[in-house]
Design an enzyme around this catalytic site. Sequence first.
Site, PDB file in Angstrom:
ATOM      1  N   LYS A   3     -17.113   5.875 -11.229  1.00  0.00           N
ATOM      2  CA  LYS A   3     -17.763   5.424  -9.996  1.00  0.00           C
ATOM      3  C   LYS A   3     -18.556   6.582  -9.422  1.00  0.00           C
ATOM      4  O   LYS A   3     -18.200   7.751  -9.597  1.00  0.00           O
ATOM      5  CB  LYS A   3     -16.743   4.939  -8.953  1.00  0.00           C
ATOM      6  CG  LYS A   3     -17.300   3.893  -8.019  1.00  0.00           C
ATOM      7  CD  LYS A   3     -17.449   2.557  -8.719  1.00  0.00           C
ATOM      8  CE  LYS A   3     -18.001   1.508  -7.785  1.00  0.00           C
ATOM      9  NZ  LYS A   3     -18.050   0.187  -8.449  1.00  0.00           N
ATOM     10  N   LYS A   5     -10.109  -2.844 -14.690  1.00  0.00           N
ATOM     11  CA  LYS A   5     -10.975  -4.028 -14.761  1.00  0.00           C
ATOM     12  C   LYS A   5     -11.540  -4.193 -16.172  1.00  0.00           C
ATOM     13  O   LYS A   5     -11.479  -5.270 -16.763  1.00  0.00           O
ATOM     14  CB  LYS A   5     -12.116  -3.840 -13.752  1.00  0.00           C
ATOM     15  CG  LYS A   5     -12.993  -5.032 -13.520  1.00  0.00           C
ATOM     16  CD  LYS A   5     -14.058  -4.703 -12.476  1.00  0.00           C
ATOM     17  CE  LYS A   5     -13.453  -4.411 -11.121  1.00  0.00           C
ATOM     18  NZ  LYS A   5     -14.474  -4.238 -10.077  1.00  0.00           N
ATOM     19  N   ASN A  22     -25.189  -9.800  -2.127  1.00  0.00           N
ATOM     20  CA  ASN A  22     -25.430 -10.360  -3.457  1.00  0.00           C
ATOM     21  C   ASN A  22     -24.230 -11.150  -3.979  1.00  0.00           C
ATOM     22  O   ASN A  22     -24.368 -12.277  -4.455  1.00  0.00           O
ATOM     23  CB  ASN A  22     -25.770  -9.227  -4.437  1.00  0.00           C
ATOM     24  CG  ASN A  22     -26.039  -9.743  -5.831  1.00  0.00           C
ATOM     25  OD1 ASN A  22     -26.780 -10.695  -6.018  1.00  0.00           O
ATOM     26  ND2 ASN A  22     -25.426  -9.128  -6.814  1.00  0.00           N
ATOM     27  N   SER A  51     -23.054  -6.157 -17.461  1.00  0.00           N
ATOM     28  CA  SER A  51     -23.580  -4.811 -17.727  1.00  0.00           C
ATOM     29  C   SER A  51     -23.292  -4.406 -19.174  1.00  0.00           C
ATOM     30  O   SER A  51     -24.115  -3.759 -19.830  1.00  0.00           O
ATOM     31  CB  SER A  51     -22.940  -3.790 -16.780  1.00  0.00           C
ATOM     32  OG  SER A  51     -23.611  -3.778 -15.536  1.00  0.00           O
ATOM     33  N   LYS A  92     -17.911   3.819 -17.236  1.00  0.00           N
ATOM     34  CA  LYS A  92     -18.810   2.824 -16.636  1.00  0.00           C
ATOM     35  C   LYS A  92     -18.424   2.592 -15.191  1.00  0.00           C
ATOM     36  O   LYS A  92     -17.247   2.441 -14.874  1.00  0.00           O
ATOM     37  CB  LYS A  92     -18.669   1.496 -17.415  1.00  0.00           C
ATOM     38  CG  LYS A  92     -19.677   0.444 -17.005  1.00  0.00           C
ATOM     39  CD  LYS A  92     -20.934   0.590 -17.817  1.00  0.00           C
ATOM     40  CE  LYS A  92     -22.058  -0.297 -17.334  1.00  0.00           C
ATOM     41  NZ  LYS A  92     -22.720   0.170 -16.129  1.00  0.00           N
ATOM     42  N   HIS A 149     -10.168   7.052 -22.154  1.00  0.00           N
ATOM     43  CA  HIS A 149      -9.481   6.402 -23.286  1.00  0.00           C
ATOM     44  C   HIS A 149     -10.470   5.627 -24.140  1.00  0.00           C
ATOM     45  O   HIS A 149     -10.236   5.385 -25.314  1.00  0.00           O
ATOM     46  CB  HIS A 149      -8.360   5.484 -22.789  1.00  0.00           C
ATOM     47  CG  HIS A 149      -8.810   4.184 -22.218  1.00  0.00           C
ATOM     48  ND1 HIS A 149      -9.391   4.090 -20.970  1.00  0.00           N
ATOM     49  CD2 HIS A 149      -8.793   2.925 -22.719  1.00  0.00           C
ATOM     50  CE1 HIS A 149      -9.696   2.826 -20.734  1.00  0.00           C
ATOM     51  NE2 HIS A 149      -9.360   2.098 -21.771  1.00  0.00           N
TER      52      HIS A 149
END
Length: 472
Positions: free
Chosen positions: A107, A95, A234, A363, A71, A66
């Site tokens: 992913k 997200k 992390n 990012s 990412k 969309h």
Amino acid sequence: MSAQQEYSFFGAVEKSFDKAAQFTNWDPGILEQIKQCNSVYRMHFPVKIGDKIEVIKAYRVQHSHHKTPCKGGIRFATTVNLDEVMALAALMTYKCAIVNVPFGGAKGGINIDPKKYTPYELEKITRRYTHELIKKNFIGPGTDVPAPDYGTGEREMAWILDTYMSMNPGEVEAIGCVTGKPVTQGGVRGRREATGLGVFYGIREVCNMPKVMEERGMTVGVENKTVVVQGLGNVGYHAAKFFREGGAKVIAIAEFEGAILNPAGLDEEAVFQHRKKTGSILNFPGATNLATSNDALELECDILIPAALENVINGDNAPRVKARIIGEAANGPLTPEADEILASKNILVVPDMYLNAGGVTVSYFEWLKNLSHVRYGRLEKRFTENQNKNIIQQIESLTGKKMQPAERVALEHGPDEVDLVYSGLEETMISATREIMECWQNNPGIPDMRTAAYVVAINKVATSYNELGIFP
């Protein structure tokens, strides 16, 4: 078949989606399109490891187109499977929508144990994986932009960048094909701690809402709150760091070998160094050992931060959880069954799908930096400092008083790249938290914050599809 094997992570995401979809008015066809993974790439490729040829199994899933590029991170772990990668790609879509980052979700994953390979072997695997993505157009600054995830970091992203650039010579935007890179290779300052810092900003904003805190018998603010963190990677490390610096008390830290408890508080850096030296967080000076990592999840505390892997709080242990707020720093640490149980106990679950969006938000800033080819702060830092100096000089001239040197330095300071990144992340997390809470408060039927977050995400993604005009 065990309960662990039967559990479908993607199925859990779909269940949460369906729960939220009933609170929207979108056409069922649009909802079905949003739910589906648009493109799934499953690959096997050979790599010579030592004297043998090893066949590596890997994946890349683009959940939604969309908005482009897609990412999402790439993880190296033996647990990687198609169900997990599809679920994480879907969560990335929702997200990004919630925090207003204009990407579709994706992913990737390689089914290996990175500890069993030398850096040279890992480089061969990573570069070959990148070649496979390039062949099928599953990577590119305007197509699909990977990032680090569990088992990967700046080093692997640099290998991906170098492979992509060598295959696309002269492409001026090539540096934006991947994020989470070393700063020297086009990375952005603040990316490493971004997810943990985003978790802190999100929980802090929740704790600053008087009505939410009053409903749980808690005082406003994060100061003096007791925090338990599961995972010292992390995300867990930085979440613990920022909570401690924000005035909270981290009373327990858990890792896979067990957990440690100190009601007086723990310093995450000291625990990290102890683990580095001894190979375990156990037997940390001044702390009590807990038998298993999961014991920490059931401790009395104000805020619980699961920052390890998925499915750690489920139908079995959820009844024993005593935290009053759970911040999902990991992806999918709670099952839908756990959600139901915790909601009935008035425990607020701040959902992963937006709370750990710090990584993708920063990012996004890195990607923008790469496309603009200029470092944040470079154009305005000195201008701001000179302006501030002039203002201070005018005030001193008018008042006849001199400012203290430390105060002068603080007030004159122009923004560095990391200051701007932190500021942008703080604004993003505060805005997203308020938007989700507003949706929840304005729809009395919505049972929990996760469902409200999904409603916000569905509305934004569906609006994009609608405005694209793909439904004649």
